[in-house]
Design an enzyme around this catalytic site. Structure first.
Site, mmCIF file in Angstrom:
data_model
loop_
_atom_site.group_PDB
_atom_site.id
_atom_site.type_symbol
_atom_site.label_atom_id
_atom_site.label_comp_id
_atom_site.label_asym_id
_atom_site.label_seq_id
_atom_site.Cartn_x
_atom_site.Cartn_y
_atom_site.Cartn_z
ATOM 1 N N ASP A 189 0.817 -1.213 0.000
ATOM 2 C CA ASP A 189 0.000 0.000 0.000
ATOM 3 C C ASP A 189 0.847 1.258 0.000
ATOM 4 O O ASP A 189 0.616 2.173 -0.798
ATOM 5 C CB ASP A 189 -0.931 0.020 1.228
ATOM 6 C CG ASP A 189 -2.056 -0.995 1.094
ATOM 7 O OD1 ASP A 189 -1.926 -1.960 0.311
ATOM 8 O OD2 ASP A 189 -3.071 -0.824 1.790
ATOM 9 N N ASP A 223 -7.035 5.939 12.241
ATOM 10 C CA ASP A 223 -5.609 6.266 12.151
ATOM 11 C C ASP A 223 -5.344 7.556 11.402
ATOM 12 O O ASP A 223 -4.439 8.311 11.748
ATOM 13 C CB ASP A 223 -4.846 5.104 11.519
ATOM 14 C CG ASP A 223 -4.677 3.964 12.510
ATOM 15 O OD1 ASP A 223 -4.652 4.240 13.718
ATOM 16 O OD2 ASP A 223 -4.600 2.808 12.067
ATOM 17 N N SER A 225 -6.515 -6.670 7.419
ATOM 18 C CA SER A 225 -5.825 -5.412 7.622
ATOM 19 C C SER A 225 -5.152 -5.530 8.982
ATOM 20 O O SER A 225 -5.820 -5.721 9.997
ATOM 21 C CB SER A 225 -6.844 -4.267 7.609
ATOM 22 O OG SER A 225 -6.220 -3.073 8.012
ATOM 23 N N ARG A 268 0.604 5.905 16.954
ATOM 24 C CA ARG A 268 0.447 6.954 15.937
ATOM 25 C C ARG A 268 1.071 8.288 16.332
ATOM 26 O O ARG A 268 1.686 8.949 15.488
ATOM 27 C CB ARG A 268 -1.035 7.144 15.597
ATOM 28 C CG ARG A 268 -1.732 5.896 15.040
ATOM 29 C CD ARG A 268 -0.856 5.083 14.146
ATOM 30 N NE ARG A 268 -1.558 4.046 13.388
ATOM 31 C CZ ARG A 268 -0.940 3.125 12.682
ATOM 32 N NH1 ARG A 268 0.395 3.073 12.651
ATOM 33 N NH2 ARG A 268 -1.620 2.224 12.017
#
Lengths: 407, 407, 407, 407
Positions: free
Chosen positions: C16, C127, C182, C98
């Site tokens: 990705d 996210d 995922s 994050r």
């Protein structure tokens, strides 16, 4: 651009929503239903009908409703049961009106088979959120048209040019001398934003205020007022029973006369910026003070504290536009459950901006016990020695910690 | 009865604590150390020394301390950083003084080798709790003598008889005409309880108030006041820098002159009953209003809301006497961390009971952004279209629920 | 489309973000800086460098950083000091990584003079919010490129087609058999979403789990583990002092071996929908249990309850991406202030999915007082009669109400 | 000593309450009414009747009631609707039984014209508070006799001596080998305190546990269980509808078999000290897990978070004994209002101490929307671009602050 068949517009009859009406017709080529509500803003509503007709709206598509009683009974009073204040100061006068307008607008959409709704709130403010969360909550798949977020008429000059081009009458106040204040009014309050208020270090000018005299200009003699509560709501003033909206109308009159309820603050909008607003909430200011006073003798301590702890959250929920959301309803279930015993009366003194509680009582629900509270010998109603044990056990954890850390 | 060697008494020099002094000597046959604090209550302290000497207290056992600066700097100001109000109204004037008295009393106990402390608070009130939680928190194994919970002098008559029998002078105010109000004063406030206030439906009499004129009697002309903040505390008035207690002294003078800060309420005591109290807090009322105003432009929204959510709990902690407890300290860590940016000035207008914010600004820390807040074209500082997505996502959970329940 | 000069991409080296890299180069015609972080996800990072070079990234624009220690020490451990759990279950393994990625990405933007940042999170998830709130909080005017919200490669088929067309290698797992889960991994956890997990009534398949054996497959013999805390953080395991990330690495190994830390739940995303996720958090599950145990003997009751009351709010703040916001920092000030006394050890038993606390102690900070707690005669350490007064005063308000309503 | 006419004693038939029975007769010379409740503690109750008769209690003064259904339906289930856990761990098994016992005891006092009630809880524990707050709340002027706070039988030796002197049979377990654990059991749990548990660094011995096998001794094969909810309460297990107490009985059986629900912790008592307790709550542990799972798909996010925020407070209220207080009722109104949509089923896997949620669904009330949650193309159900605006507005306050402080 969405394909719209029929749209219900919250229509005041003023310049902005008239421009929107025309813009909707031109842009979406759809049928427009106008909805004008009397929430006690103090304006004639029939002119809105005439204007709508001039835009070619069919008579059956023009809705003008007197919602004053519903507004105060089902929205304002439930909110005051929680002593609701946003950010320590603001009485939520604008916020509390939006859910009712949204509800009625959706009802009209359902009645008229409309697939869309529209409002005149800008893309920078809270009102767009309040309207649209109401719409989506009550009719999840309704289409929403927010012209201020779509069109290019973002400056006042462009808006006026559009109005003139389309033959929409522009009142004198909109011409010359810069933009007027952005105002909103209903039975609970009138608000002012914009113009030189955009500088928070500038004092508001006296000429701005509309509903209240200044404290300086208020009568030199105080006035007493008796307020009677049932289940947390005011049901009578000076011994005269009246409906919810009559109560608020009367309190506005009294508060306005005595210079009560002006407020000048900077608040935090839900959309992320700070904004400066001035508010006049004469009746609401009186209700808040009186309601706290009646609760002070009829509500259990821990219940009162629970309500105080939850109040800011409840206030934010309303401010942010979540009246129709399940969390507001859950909190309301708690709040309303606490108000069963909030019955009695409060005596107030109104004087030059002050709302002063001078006495309060409840025949049926006063938890104030003179025998126990007295400084005189209470004949054993309360055993002072009990306090020793109370303190000892409450101190125990601190003593254990103190011994440990004193080592 | 506990075996006591030496006791430190919080001694005002007044009738009650003089009776206690004598009673301690007689009952416990122990040495007494007197401690008299100047917290700004506005009374001469030297007479307390003379009286103590008359009771045979050794000069080295008489402590008279001016704690005014410490009181305001380390107790009052930290509390106001949280906009602290108990039960929506009360500014905690009595509550906030007790922890300091307890702290100093324990320091003196440690200095003089005393094994006990004593105070004149009754067994029905909150103050006994506040004193004793302080004592136990700071010196876990100290012995505490609370005469009002031990002796049998529970009526005013018995107390007066004891005083006369022991040659303790009784001032005129204590004789005839019934008991006086129970009063407490310090730089933050003066409080009144008892007498006909015990009936919450009776209006307080004008003659009771001491620190403030009535709004009616206040000057007909308003007065402007500039207040400057650093890290949440007031550091200057009208451009003049001063120490914490000087600030409060000056604000009391101004507030008192303009009829500001009277309060008449029924509150919930920690020991379980409701009680009616009247308070004059002229300077504190001004601080609260000004502090909220400076925070309104310098504090982040979510931080402000977090503080608002926690404030009632923090207020209860102080009201209940847990100043020295670890949960108060943990909350203070949060509160103080938020005040680093609370710098700037507020302009107030004082007029007949009103404290009116008219403007506010901060050179260094204003989060108010005129470019974004403006109703005029902002040149792209804020993209109104963003609000559409904001609303859509915030509405999503309500739409999903609406679709489900609409089926 | 924004005018971009140089963009820092959070680059994993996987399919990705490789597609994104290429798409950024093509679409924005800008220089790309790649940033690859070792957060303990257990993948080789050097391949990412090779791939970046193949896309023509300059060597000085390739950043590969080992952030494991910082991650655990400054993010994971501070979060666990609050016993943080989102919605009663989720240990926030993705959420807490994050803010660190965002921080480092902004540092690199400042180092390299980049004016933009980009990430590979989709427009439906949390996210994107966490990354971008971090970016904006740390560099308010940075430009943000979120390809998933901009491009038209929204289906897996289109993405694969784009990859093939541009010569981006596609690993076998992406071909055939539908999309993979995922996944997101770092030292704290690995998460799974998508595929048949999208049906919350379907049981997760055993083959999905990666870091833990199933409880059934775990050893038949329990294993004891001693955990030592200083100021709320684990500093040693079985007597061996180690750094923060070494602690978590070791706990993951032990937890994984014993089938500890699997979770299957439906959570509420900040963007408004419910989503089903499966998580493996072996070490974190052990930390949470042990931390509560050490707090149980070293933390004051009211402090512990204050933390419990605030924890869900703190968890939501982190879950929603507000790590760098001032309200998180204010709460952290409170949390960290409480951990000064959280020192001592806990003994755990690990067995087939269970983390069992069997004992705990603190040489320096235990508030557990055996003399007082004992059922045996305590020799006066606690006066049972005190409880009578304690109860009487706590009951007083209920008794007054009971008398009133019993009338 | 109070003048007592007739007292209702919460009587288990065991040694302690038998001694109390005799002591009440001797000390107060009053008539005694015994009340023995079946709350599912798993003991024969008829022996209590025989013993009471032997003490000369009149047959009409002996009350033995099966309260199991009422207990689970009106106390346990309402509590679990809030996912109630005290201090992160404890399921409140003892706390929740006391209000029902108090209520029934007061009912019996009213039926029999008794003026007093008595219980066997010690002066150091929470149970005295829970009983007496119940008594006072339901019958404000009842006299309360708490023998452990009055008598001098504070050591086990003295108690046994008194028993022998008065011919009260002492079972073998009370003799030799030191005191037994202090235990309490009802359908929700069994608890253990005292003995070597008083040292929190000592591991509990395997022989202590009674209701559950150890995880090690549990079956090697997992067992699936389907749980069905209506309005937040379990109404069926594996498809079989049953009454509330039957549900809990069955869950205890299943949990006990699979080693589920053991807990070993140090908790903070309301009376101020820390105490170590071990608990077995097999069924309750399953309910909690299942209830959170069904709420995860049927409850709105903000409602769920509101409940999570209030839960610790609600737990403390129950733990501290305020079930009958108005603040508990107000919170219950909120909690119950949220449970209208909590309908559906959860599938669990029970295995060696683990309760694992494997799937969940609701035909009528699932808010999980697969079309929106999917990683695949959702055909426009969710517009990813909306997230951009959502993030921008949520970041706005941080960006404004960042710009200011970056200057």
């Amino acid at each position: 651009m969405a394909d719209i068949n029929k749209v219900v517009l919250a229509y005041s009859g003023g310049l902005d929503t008239s421009v929107i009406l025309k813009w909707l017709q031109d842009t979406y080529q759809c049928e427009v239903v106008t909805f004008t509500a009397d929430l006690g803003q103090g304006e004639e509503l029939e002119p809105a009908r005439q204007k709508a007709l001039q835009f070619g709206i069919k008579p059956e598509n023009i809705f003008i409703d007197d919602l004053r009683e519903e507004f105060v009974r089902d929205f304002v009073f439930p909110m005051f049961r929680a002593n609701t204040v946003y950010e320590g100061e603001y009485l939520l006068g604008t916020s509390i009106a939006r859910p009712l307008i949204a509800k009625r607008q959706i009802e009209i959409a359902n009645l008229t088979g409309a697939d869309a709704v529209s409002h005149g709130a800008t893309g920078k403010g809270n009102d767009q959120v309040r309207f649209e969360l109401g719409y989506y909550g009550l009719k999840p798949d309704v289409k929403v048209i927010a012209p201020w977020r779509e069109w290019d008429l973002l400056s006042r000059e462009k808006l006026l040019a559009y109005a003139e081009k389309n033959g929409i009458p522009v009142e004198a106040k909109h011409k010359g001398g810069g933009a007027p204040y952005s105002m909103d009014a209903n039975l609970l309050h009138i608000s002012f934003e914009g113009r030189h208020l955009e500088n928070p270090s500038a004092e508001a000018e006296e000429a701005m205020w509309r509903w209240t005299v200044s404290p300086e200009a208020a009568p030199d003699a105080p006035e007493y007022l008796d307020v009677e509560f049932e289940k947390g709501d005011i049901v009578a003033l000076n011994g005269v029973r009246m409906k919810a909206h009559e109560v608020l109308t009367k309190l506005n009159e009294l508060g306005g006369k005595h210079g009560i309820g002006r407020l000048d603050l900077v608040e935090n909008r839900y959309v992320g910026m700070k904004s400066r607003g001035c508010y006049e909430t004469p009746g609401g200011t009186i209700i808040l003070k009186a309601h706290r006073a009646i609760e002070s003798i009829t509500l259990d301590r821990e219940v009162a504290h629970l309500k105080d702890d939850l109040m800011p959250r409840y206030a934010s929920i309303i401010y942010n536009g979540y009246w129709w959301a399940p969390e507001r309803k859950a909190l309301q279930a708690l709040i309303d459950a606490t108000q069963q015993t909030v019955n009695g009366w409060v005596r107030l003194k109104l004087y030059k901006g002050n709302v002063i509680v001078v006495s309060r009582d409840s025949k049926t629900d006063s938890l104030f016990d003179m025998n126990i509270a007295t400084f005189d010998d209470d004949g054993g109603a309360y055993n002072q020695a009990d306090a020793g044990g109370f303190i000892k056990l409450n101190a125990l954890r601190m003593r254990i910690a103190g011994r440990l850390h004193g080592k």
